[in-house]
Design a protein around this motif. Sequence first.
Motif, PDB file in Angstrom:
ATOM      1  N   TYR A  82      23.889  47.077  37.995  1.00 44.91           N
ATOM      2  CA  TYR A  82      23.762  48.425  38.566  1.00 44.91           C
ATOM      3  C   TYR A  82      25.009  49.279  38.357  1.00 44.91           C
ATOM      4  O   TYR A  82      25.004  50.474  38.674  1.00 44.91           O
ATOM      5  CB  TYR A  82      23.479  48.330  40.067  1.00 44.91           C
ATOM      6  N   LEU A  83      26.073  48.666  37.853  1.00 41.54           N
ATOM      7  CA  LEU A  83      27.345  49.370  37.682  1.00 41.54           C
ATOM      8  C   LEU A  83      27.432  49.916  36.266  1.00 41.54           C
ATOM      9  O   LEU A  83      27.534  49.161  35.306  1.00 41.54           O
ATOM     10  CB  LEU A  83      28.514  48.421  37.972  1.00 41.54           C
ATOM     11  N   LYS A  84      27.445  51.217  36.150  1.00 37.14           N
ATOM     12  CA  LYS A  84      27.542  51.856  34.842  1.00 37.14           C
ATOM     13  C   LYS A  84      29.010  52.114  34.531  1.00 37.14           C
ATOM     14  O   LYS A  84      29.906  51.847  35.336  1.00 37.14           O
ATOM     15  CB  LYS A  84      26.766  53.167  34.858  1.00 37.14           C
ATOM     16  N   ARG A  85      29.277  52.643  33.335  1.00 37.95           N
ATOM     17  CA  ARG A  85      30.641  53.022  32.972  1.00 37.95           C
ATOM     18  C   ARG A  85      31.146  54.062  33.966  1.00 37.95           C
ATOM     19  O   ARG A  85      30.482  55.068  34.218  1.00 37.95           O
ATOM     20  CB  ARG A  85      30.668  53.586  31.549  1.00 37.95           C
ATOM     21  N   GLY A  86      32.297  53.790  34.544  1.00 34.43           N
ATOM     22  CA  GLY A  86      32.837  54.671  35.577  1.00 34.43           C
ATOM     23  C   GLY A  86      32.569  54.183  36.986  1.00 34.43           C
ATOM     24  O   GLY A  86      33.129  54.708  37.945  1.00 34.43           O
ATOM     25  N   SER A  87      31.715  53.165  37.136  1.00 32.35           N
ATOM     26  CA  SER A  87      31.464  52.584  38.456  1.00 32.35           C
ATOM     27  C   SER A  87      32.626  51.681  38.868  1.00 32.35           C
ATOM     28  O   SER A  87      33.491  51.346  38.050  1.00 32.35           O
ATOM     29  CB  SER A  87      30.161  51.778  38.451  1.00 32.35           C
ATOM     30  N   GLN A  88      32.612  51.267  40.147  1.00 34.24           N
ATOM     31  CA  GLN A  88      33.731  50.493  40.665  1.00 34.24           C
ATOM     32  C   GLN A  88      33.257  49.411  41.628  1.00 34.24           C
ATOM     33  O   GLN A  88      32.296  49.609  42.369  1.00 34.24           O
ATOM     34  CB  GLN A  88      34.714  51.422  41.399  1.00 34.24           C
ATOM     35  N   LEU A  89      33.965  48.278  41.600  1.00 35.02           N
ATOM     36  CA  LEU A  89      33.749  47.187  42.553  1.00 35.02           C
ATOM     37  C   LEU A  89      34.982  47.077  43.434  1.00 35.02           C
ATOM     38  O   LEU A  89      36.109  47.008  42.926  1.00 35.02           O
ATOM     39  CB  LEU A  89      33.520  45.868  41.809  1.00 35.02           C
ATOM     40  N   VAL A  90      34.769  47.077  44.742  1.00 30.68           N
ATOM     41  CA  VAL A  90      35.861  46.947  45.705  1.00 30.68           C
ATOM     42  C   VAL A  90      35.718  45.605  46.416  1.00 30.68           C
ATOM     43  O   VAL A  90      34.666  45.312  46.994  1.00 30.68           O
ATOM     44  CB  VAL A  90      35.826  48.078  46.752  1.00 30.68           C
ATOM     45  N   ASN A  91      36.770  44.779  46.363  1.00 32.97           N
ATOM     46  CA  ASN A  91      36.777  43.485  47.039  1.00 32.97           C
ATOM     47  C   ASN A  91      37.785  43.505  48.179  1.00 32.97           C
ATOM     48  O   ASN A  91      38.889  44.043  48.021  1.00 32.97           O
ATOM     49  CB  ASN A  91      37.144  42.364  46.063  1.00 32.97           C
ATOM     50  N   MET A  92      37.430  42.903  49.308  1.00 31.00           N
ATOM     51  CA  MET A  92      38.321  42.903  50.459  1.00 31.00           C
ATOM     52  C   MET A  92      39.188  41.650  50.461  1.00 31.00           C
ATOM     53  O   MET A  92      38.733  40.555  50.773  1.00 31.00           O
ATOM     54  CB  MET A  92      37.505  42.981  51.747  1.00 31.00           C
ATOM     55  N   SER A  93      40.476  41.824  50.106  1.00 29.51           N
ATOM     56  CA  SER A  93      41.439  40.740  50.228  1.00 29.51           C
ATOM     57  C   SER A  93      42.131  40.893  51.576  1.00 29.51           C
ATOM     58  O   SER A  93      41.513  41.356  52.534  1.00 29.51           O
ATOM     59  CB  SER A  93      42.432  40.766  49.058  1.00 29.51           C
ATOM     60  N   SER A  94      43.384  40.526  51.691  1.00 33.58           N
ATOM     61  CA  SER A  94      44.068  40.553  52.979  1.00 33.58           C
ATOM     62  C   SER A  94      45.556  40.329  52.764  1.00 33.58           C
ATOM     63  O   SER A  94      45.966  39.665  51.801  1.00 33.58           O
ATOM     64  CB  SER A  94      43.509  39.445  53.876  1.00 33.58           C
ATOM     65  N   ALA A  95      46.356  40.858  53.686  1.00 34.82           N
ATOM     66  CA  ALA A  95      47.791  40.581  53.642  1.00 34.82           C
ATOM     67  C   ALA A  95      48.071  39.095  53.833  1.00 34.82           C
ATOM     68  O   ALA A  95      49.158  38.616  53.491  1.00 34.82           O
ATOM     69  CB  ALA A  95      48.511  41.395  54.715  1.00 34.82           C
ATOM     70  N   SER A  96      47.097  38.340  54.350  1.00 30.85           N
ATOM     71  CA  SER A  96      47.292  36.891  54.498  1.00 30.85           C
ATOM     72  C   SER A  96      47.338  36.188  53.148  1.00 30.85           C
ATOM     73  O   SER A  96      47.676  35.005  53.079  1.00 30.85           O
ATOM     74  CB  SER A  96      46.182  36.285  55.360  1.00 30.85           C
ATOM     75  N   ALA A  97      47.021  36.906  52.074  1.00 34.59           N
ATOM     76  CA  ALA A  97      47.090  36.325  50.737  1.00 34.59           C
ATOM     77  C   ALA A  97      48.460  36.505  50.087  1.00 34.59           C
ATOM     78  O   ALA A  97      48.653  36.083  48.949  1.00 34.59           O
ATOM     79  CB  ALA A  97      46.018  36.934  49.837  1.00 34.59           C
ATOM     80  N   THR A  98      49.418  37.096  50.803  1.00 41.18           N
ATOM     81  CA  THR A  98      50.756  37.208  50.232  1.00 41.18           C
ATOM     82  C   THR A  98      51.454  35.855  50.200  1.00 41.18           C
ATOM     83  O   THR A  98      52.231  35.556  49.295  1.00 41.18           O
ATOM     84  CB  THR A  98      51.619  38.211  51.024  1.00 41.18           C
ATOM     85  N   TYR A  99      51.188  35.032  51.199  1.00 47.14           N
ATOM     86  CA  TYR A  99      51.674  33.645  51.243  1.00 47.14           C
ATOM     87  C   TYR A  99      50.732  32.905  52.188  1.00 47.14           C
ATOM     88  O   TYR A  99      50.306  33.458  53.199  1.00 47.14           O
ATOM     89  CB  TYR A  99      53.117  33.570  51.753  1.00 47.14           C
TER      90      TYR A  99
END
Length: 247
Positions: A115-132
């Motif tokens: 469903y994602l065409k050229r110019g579309s975007q995927l946003v994933n939720m990471s976290s500051a807990s992934a810094t260490y």
Amino acid sequence: MKSIFISGAAQGIGRAVAERFLAEGWMVGAYDIAPVEYEHEHLITGLIDVRSPESWSAALADFAAHTGGTIDVVDNNAGIIVAGNIADLSPEQVKRQIDINCTGVVLGAQAAKPYLKRGSQLVNMSSASATYGQPGIATYSASKFFVAGLTEGLSLEWARDGIRVVAIWPLWARTNLANNSAASIKRLGVNITPEEVAETIWKATHPNLLTRGRIHWTVSTADTVLFYARRLAPNRVARQITRLLAG
């Protein structure tokens, strides 16, 4: 009309993202494992279990039927946390976090791609807990490392198709997710609102020439400092800082 599909949209950050994009005149798909109980003329709601590829396929197809068959932004927002020392968690608690926070994000990316065409975007939720890696929430923290790595890989893999992939890295926000016993909550507090995270997602999906190449997006001053300090600090220094903040 531009469109965004959001998983985990019944409350918290997901709802704030929905309301932010609705305010800008977007068509919004708000889907969750629980019923979405708010309304808007441009809001499409439905159920999704992000652990199920069939559920992803059905939810995206349902929303795309209202958008002309394509989607501009897919927000992989759904996630859970179970705090506690790893030895005290049940296998079911560990598996559920990984199934939702890791497998669910991959399944979402797979199902969204058509469903994602050229110019579309995927946003994933990471976290500051992934810094260490964080003690007391080690499984959750590790799942957000996974999301960060997946985002980087997909940002390269999908570049040839003209699809941007970004990750959002907030510290604790004022949602039910922060209602746990993690030591970093006591030491750092819960100072970010869901609306601030939603605003960062708006900016991440509307970059300027200077920010278009950015993959990882922090939300507050504190998580920005943590993010960049980790990249400059030796491992032993990062370990000590994490021990002070989250140990």
